[in-house]
Design a protein around this motif. Structure first.
Motif, PDB file in Angstrom:
ATOM      1  N   LEU A   1       0.842  -1.196   0.000  1.00 43.91           N
ATOM      2  CA  LEU A   1       0.000   0.000   0.000  1.00 43.91           C
ATOM      3  C   LEU A   1       0.875   1.242   0.000  1.00 43.91           C
ATOM      4  O   LEU A   1       2.026   1.198   0.439  1.00 43.91           O
ATOM      5  CB  LEU A   1      -0.881   0.031   1.254  1.00 43.91           C
ATOM      6  CG  LEU A   1      -1.844  -1.139   1.471  1.00 43.91           C
ATOM      7  CD1 LEU A   1      -2.451  -1.046   2.867  1.00 43.91           C
ATOM      8  CD2 LEU A   1      -2.939  -1.118   0.406  1.00 43.91           C
ATOM      9  N   SER A   2       0.331   2.354  -0.482  1.00 40.64           N
ATOM     10  CA  SER A   2       1.054   3.610  -0.290  1.00 40.64           C
ATOM     11  C   SER A   2       0.844   4.059   1.157  1.00 40.64           C
ATOM     12  O   SER A   2      -0.138   3.680   1.802  1.00 40.64           O
ATOM     13  CB  SER A   2       0.540   4.670  -1.259  1.00 40.64           C
ATOM     14  OG  SER A   2      -0.843   4.848  -1.086  1.00 40.64           O
ATOM     15  N   ALA A   3       1.782   4.860   1.625  1.00 40.74           N
ATOM     16  CA  ALA A   3       1.784   5.206   3.061  1.00 40.74           C
ATOM     17  C   ALA A   3       0.479   5.869   3.489  1.00 40.74           C
ATOM     18  O   ALA A   3      -0.007   5.653   4.598  1.00 40.74           O
ATOM     19  CB  ALA A   3       2.968   6.115   3.370  1.00 40.74           C
ATOM     20  N   GLU A   4      -0.109   6.668   2.589  1.00 41.22           N
ATOM     21  CA  GLU A   4      -1.322   7.376   3.031  1.00 41.22           C
ATOM     22  C   GLU A   4      -2.535   6.453   3.153  1.00 41.22           C
ATOM     23  O   GLU A   4      -3.578   6.850   3.655  1.00 41.22           O
ATOM     24  CB  GLU A   4      -1.633   8.562   2.098  1.00 41.22           C
ATOM     25  CG  GLU A   4      -1.977   8.202   0.680  1.00 41.22           C
ATOM     26  CD  GLU A   4      -0.740   8.134  -0.220  1.00 41.22           C
ATOM     27  OE1 GLU A   4      -0.915   8.220  -1.441  1.00 41.22           O
ATOM     28  OE2 GLU A   4       0.392   7.999   0.296  1.00 41.22           O
ATOM     29  N   LYS A   5      -2.372   5.207   2.688  1.00 41.07           N
ATOM     30  CA  LYS A   5      -3.470   4.240   2.848  1.00 41.07           C
ATOM     31  C   LYS A   5      -3.380   3.499   4.178  1.00 41.07           C
ATOM     32  O   LYS A   5      -4.173   2.597   4.450  1.00 41.07           O
ATOM     33  CB  LYS A   5      -3.453   3.219   1.698  1.00 41.07           C
ATOM     34  CG  LYS A   5      -3.774   3.835   0.343  1.00 41.07           C
ATOM     35  CD  LYS A   5      -5.237   4.227   0.262  1.00 41.07           C
ATOM     36  CE  LYS A   5      -5.605   4.689  -1.161  1.00 41.07           C
ATOM     37  NZ  LYS A   5      -6.980   5.204  -1.198  1.00 41.07           N
TER      38      LYS A   5
END
Lengths: 668, 152
Positions: A325-329
């Motif tokens: 996942l990307s960090a903001e997820k």
């Protein structure tokens, strides 16, 4: 500049319907102190490591850049904000950070919080004050290093220098709130545990469900924690080879690979002292076993986690990488930690909760057992030390040679893949090295060490290497004083490196506080030790220990003089010192993590006892606050109590304690 | 099955009767003030009162607690905080705070039996309540304070 009363702050605040937000800048050296862990970019200048929000009703919200584990950082930073704004303390509210609210900030470790974060927070508050006084209408402020007048860091203010209890004390004594990760409750939540590799439950009791996890492991789920905690796990017992932690064997293999001081010391003439010291494995044994709650959203594309961690951003990055996942997820909520001591620096229970929640399709809470804390956690490594020293006729140290070997502290196998462990073997482990340079002057000094990879996970434990190194150094110094026929306190003062005037002041203060020059009560020994933590915090400790005829030792009184610079909250600073003193007592008298067949063999507090109330001696503390000194760390400095206690035992019995913990029959 | 917690009766599913009271308090009733520390009765974090006596709720099955009066940390305060809770604040006892609910429940039970305990009595009664942060000296002072004694 006139002081701003609460009324005027309120009047100012009311002008801003949406409030004002101030973004604090990252401290100058905001690097990840665990270099073994993935690095994160640390923008400086405009890094939003903390927010200060003035609400229209005049209250001020502080989004903390630190985690709270009882060290008192929340209340201390509130005091700083209230001081800068000259408002009542209860108008400042502290909020533990989640990873969406602030920019990545370094781990809450290493007694860094007061040293590195008071100024950025003070600057943010001062910027807000000056902004309000300026009549500007901006609603967003950024610390860009502009000049600002700080009121809170000169000491002796309305709030700074006042004692206050820890944040949320009312909730702690009433039990009424969600404070710790395990207190988080969600609709439809399940309870789970991840089975260690190769481990099967003896039987699958009613209400338990076995699930496969995305990383190949398996887990158990239940709709209630009861059946889960009744599960007995047959853990692996096959013997593993535990390398011998023996400084002589390490030196026999050749020169120790890491040098901290590399003077040539003569080996031609006799040593005044030549001693070996041994320190065992030790556990953190925090009262709160690790716990985390995880919940997936949006069809498994977004993850929310609640945990008590010393580094919420490391948790976020680890989980994002693990699940692609990307960090903001990934959103990580910080909960109060039920005792940190270095144990909450890696990612375990959070990943387990996320894997289980993924498999379950429902939120899952993971609550480690006490056995898991011991067997699946990581521990302070054992170390072995040899100190050789030579004195001249005047009792001054001419030569000092300290060689030691230890398991890893920072480059821990608990958080690194095997290839990285191999690479880091060529680099000095700064955790092992901590506190290894003595505060004394010597004409020639050689300090070197070797680190060994162990089959049991090791890592940071209160004070890192400073506890073991301080024990070895201060034991040797004490015996040198004895060999020179000098008073141990006078000997230290005479041999201190002249640059350490602040440590000298601590020694003199603890001399007066403890009545060092008064007769020692019968049957009692008195000992002293001192040390400097991370070149910025100073402590000297005196111990009195009563030793019974059977050798049984009871610490009756501890005195500590400590200089941690500017004192923001003397009550919380004293609390940290009290904790250190008790940890020192535990290290000397009882703590040794049992190892059998290369594995941890402790499962309950019966296998690893920690100090109980009846062990708590009388304690007196003097805080020294040099004018103009910046605040520094407090959580690990007074660990030098270890050697004060062993030196007191030596004074009482005439036998040196060379191996920890002390045993009535095993002194030199 | 019904249990009585803090003066209120609560319906508990029968299949929970063999589970430790601790987990029913925390997860079925949402009374999370009582803490899990070891699950073996060795740390005291889960201490509650059962018919007035301090017990480890991790060692009592929910079925065995039925029909008896269970008081948890949440049930200690009335209109105002209990004197022991007040003393805990006045002496600034907690650091991390995790063990303190259990410490307070043990201290309340001690003072009920021994209204003016000396240090030895406090040490004996409280030795089963572990604190890793090192708050023991403050706990002693808080118990003396709650007992209305001059500070030693």
């Amino acid at each position: 500049m006139s002081a701003m009363s609460r009324r005027t702050l309120f009047a100012h605040a009311a002008r801003f319907a949406a409030g004002i937000t101030v973004f604090a800048a990252a401290p100058a050296c905001a690097f990840n102190p665990l270099p073994a862990l993935p690095t994160r970019s640390m923008p400086s200048g405009e890094a939003r490591i903390a927010w200060l929000r003035l609400l229209p009703d005049g209250r001020v919200q502080l989004l903390l850049p630190r985690q709270e584990m009882g060290q008192g950082i929340s209340i201390a930073l509130r005091q700083i904000v209230a001081e800068e704004l000259d408002i009542e303390l209860d108008r400042v509210e502290a909020v533990l950070p989640d990873t969406a609210s602030i920019a990545p900030v370094k781990s809450t470790v290493g007694s860094d919080s007061m040293k590195d974060f008071t100024e950025p927070v003070a600057r943010a508050a001062a910027l807000l004050r000056e902004h309000l006084q300026s009549g500007s209408t901006a609603t967003e402020l950024h610390d860009k290093g502009q000049p600002v007048t700080l009121r809170s860091l000169r000491g002796g203010g309305r709030h700074v220098g006042q004692g206050h209890p820890t944040e949320r004390i009312a909730d702690i004594v009433t039990g009424a709130s969600t404070l710790y990760a395990g207190d988080v409750r969600l609709p439809g939540i399940l309870f789970g545990l991840v089975l260690p590799a190769g481990v099967e439950p003896r039987e699958l009791a009613a209400g338990l469900r076995l699930v496969d996890l995305a990383d190949g492991r398996r887990g158990l789920l239940s709709d209630h924690p009861g059946p889960l905690h009744a599960v007995t796990l047959d853990r692996p017992t096959a013997d593993r080879t535990m390398p011998e932690m023996n400084i002589d064997a390490a030196m026999a293999r050749g020169r120790l690979e890491h040098r901290l001081r590399n003077d040539t010391v003569s080996t031609d003439t006799a040593w005044t002292l030549d001693r070996r010291y041994a320190i065992p494995f030790a556990a953190h044994a925090a009262m709160e076993p690790r716990s985390a709650v995880a919940q997936w959203h949006d069809g498994g594309t977004r993850l929310e986690v609640w945990t008590g961690t010393q580094d919420a951003f490391f948790v976020r990055e680890t989980l994002a990488r693990q699940f692609g996942l990307s960090a903001e997820k990934v959103l990580v909520h910080s909960c109060r930690i039920g005792g940190g001591f270095g144990a909450r620096t890696i990612v375990r229970q959070e990943l387990e909760a996320a894997l289980l929640a993924q498999a379950a399709g429902r939120p899952v809470k993971v609550q480690w057992s006490r056995a898991a804390e011991f067997v699946d956690g990581f521990h302070r490594p054992p170390s072995s030390h040899r100190i050789r020293a030579r004195l001249d006729a005047q009792g001054r140290i001419t030569d000092w040679w300290h060689g030691f070997c230890s398991g890893h502290v920072i480059f821990t196998s608990a958080a690194m893949p095997r290839w990285m462990q191999a690479v880091t073997s060529f680099v000095k482990d700064p955790g092992v090295a901590r506190g290894a340079l003595p505060p004394y002057a010597a004409n020639r000094m050689r300090v070197e060490f070797s680190d060994l990879r162990l089959p049991v996970d090791t890592g940071p434990w209160r004070g890192l290497g400073a506890g073991p190194n301080g024990f070895a150094i201060e034991s040797a110094i004490d015996e040198l004083a004895q060999l020179a026929g000098r008073d141990p306190l006078q000997f230290r003062l005479a041999n201190l490196d002249p640059q350490h005037g602040r440590l000298r002041a601590c020694l003199e203060a603890v001399r007066d506080l403890s009545g060092w020059n008064t007769p020692v009560p019968a049957g009692t020994g008195r000992g002293i030790a001192c040390g400097i933590y991370k070149e910025s915090s100073y402590a000297a400790v005196v111990a009195e220990v009563r030793v019974a005829e059977d050798g049984n030792a009871k610490v009756t009184h501890l005195w500590c003089a400590q200089d941690s610079g500017l004192v923001v909250n003397p009550d919380q600073l004293r609390a940290q010192i009290e904790g250190n003193l008790l940890w020192g007592l535990g290290m000397v008298l009882i703590e040794k993590l049992p190892i059998e067949g290369g594995r941890v063999a402790a499962y309950t507090f019966a296998d690893y006892p920690i100090p109980t109330m009846d062990a708590m001696p009388a304690i007196d503390i003097a805080l020294i606050e040099p004018t103009g000194a910046a605040p520094s760390g407090a959580g690990e400095t007074a660990m030098v109590a270890v050697a004060a206690i062993t030196n007191a035992i030596a004074a009482a019995t005439g036998r040196r304690v060379l191996t920890l913990p002390y045993q009535a029959t095993s002194s030199a | 099955m019904q249990i009585t917690v803090n003066g209120r009766s609560a319906d508990i599913p029968d299949e929970r009767s063999r589970d430790p009271l601790l987990w029913v308090l925390r997860e079925t009733l949402g009374l999370t003030g009582t803490k899990f520390g070891c699950g073996q009765g060795l740390c005291g974090a889960c201490t509650v009162h059962l018919d007035g006596a301090a017990v480890r709720s991790c060692q009592i099955s929910t079925g065995d607690a039925a029909g008896r009066s269970i008081i948890t940390i949440e049930g200690l305060a009335g209109e105002t905080l209990h004197p022991v809770q007040q003393a805990w604040i006045a002496e600034s006892v907690p650091q991390c705070g995790y063990c303190q609910a259990g410490q307070i429940m043990s201290a309340v039970a001690l003072l009920r039996e021994t209204p003016k305990p000396d240090d030895a009595a406090i040490d004996a009664a409280m030795a089963g309540n572990l604190c890793r942060c090192g708050t023991y000296q403050r706990i002693r002072k808080a118990i003396h304070r709650a007992a209305g004694e001059a500070q030693p």
